[in-house]
Every structure is written in structure tokens, then in C-alpha cells.
Motif scaffolding. Structure first.
Motif: not given
Length: 174
Positions: A31, A33, A35-36, A39, A64, A68
């Protein structure tokens, strides 16, 4: 089950690239963070900062990180993740923290070669080499204080990943 591995360091140090290699080698989840956060929010980092300021972004970044973090997961953190004490303590207590260390000139060179201005807003509005020098000056002590291991990130990503595996004494998944 093994605890998460957190990759910290300034933007451009290779956290995402190396993290993906590590996840593949170990058979772990990966993961990022940033990008999470993009999203789940449907916004870029730049959009979040524009709407909520850096303080709002940093709060979301902490959420985040916690969302994750799981066993057998490689977590590539945002460059400023170490700014909040809660994040530093969380990472140190929950897993292994690896600082991917690189010089300001190497970071600036990488960021110039792969510009992602829509995702990575400038922190200072100054030329990238100056900005990276200032950012490292502000954060190096925090990276050092947080890290369980410091790895030279100014080499090919495969070598960086191999050094992390050696530092953590983790066998590569076959």
C-alpha cells in the motif's frame, strides 16, 4: 504473521518502487498511503491540499496510515508522514521502519525526470533542488529518529530492496 514494514523518506527516494519490489519478494501486500488517500477521497493530493490545507491533508494522511497498516504489508508513506508524532510512534510500535535516504540533488533529479505536479504539490514554491534541500533539512532528524534501519536509496531499486531484506533478515519468497 510478520508486522508491517514502513518505508519513510522524502518524495523521490523510491518508496513506491522499492515497496512494490519488497512486496513481490516477500509475498506481502503493498500500500502507498498517498495512492490510498487518492482512491478513497477521489481527489489528488494537490486537490486535498487546495481544499483543506496541509493540516487537513496531514490529518487524512494519518487516517490512511492506520487504515493500510496490517501484518505482512509493505507501506510506502508520504514524505511528510514523519511530521506528526502520532505517525512516528505508530510506525515504530507496529512494525519495522526503513528510511530510504538520498541526497537532495538525487531527489531533485528524480523528481525533475518524472514530474507529477498534479499529485505532488510544491511545499515551498521554490526550484526543486532548493525545496528538497530545505525539506531534508527540516525532516532528516525525524526520519532518523523514526527509522529502525537506514538504507542508501541512491542505488538501483533492486539493490535497495535486497539491502532491506538483509537488514531485516527476511528470506525472499520463492
Amino acid at each position: 504473521m510478520s508486522s508491517p514494514i514502513f518505508l519513510i523518506g522524502a518524495r523521490g527516494c523510491g518508496k513506491t518502487t522499492v515497496g512494490e519490489l519488497l512486496a513481490q519478494a516477500l509475498g506481502y501486500d503493498f500500500h502507498d498511503t498517498d495512492h490510498y488517500l487518492q482512491q478513497v477521497s477521489g481527489q489528488t493530493v494537490a486537490d486535498i491540499v487546495a481544499a483543506e490545507g496541509w493540516e487537513g491533508f496531514r490529518h487524512r494522511e494519518t487516517q490512511a496510515l492506520m487504515a493500510v497498516s496490517a501484518p505482512e504489508t509493505i507501506v510506502a508513506t508520504g514524505g511528510g508522514m514523519v511530521l506528526a508524532e502520532i505517525n512516528r510512534r505508530f510506525m515504530q510500535e507496529r512494525g519495522s521502519v526503513i528510511w530510504l535516504q538520498a541526497s537532495a540533488s538525487v531527489l531533485a533529479s528524480r523528481l525533475s525526470a518524472y514530474p507529477q505536479s498534479s499529485q505532488r504539490p510544491t511545499l515551498t514554491g521554490r526550484p526543486i533542488t532548493e525545496e528538497m534541500t530545505e525539506v531534508l533539512h527540516q525532516r532528516e532528524a525525524l526520519y532518523q529518529q523514526t527509522a529502525h534501519h537506514i538504507i542508501n536509496a541512491m542505488q538501483p531499486p533492486e539493490q535497495v530492496a535486497a539491502q532491506i531484506l538483509d537488514a531485516l533478515s527476511l528470506a525472499r519468497a520463492s
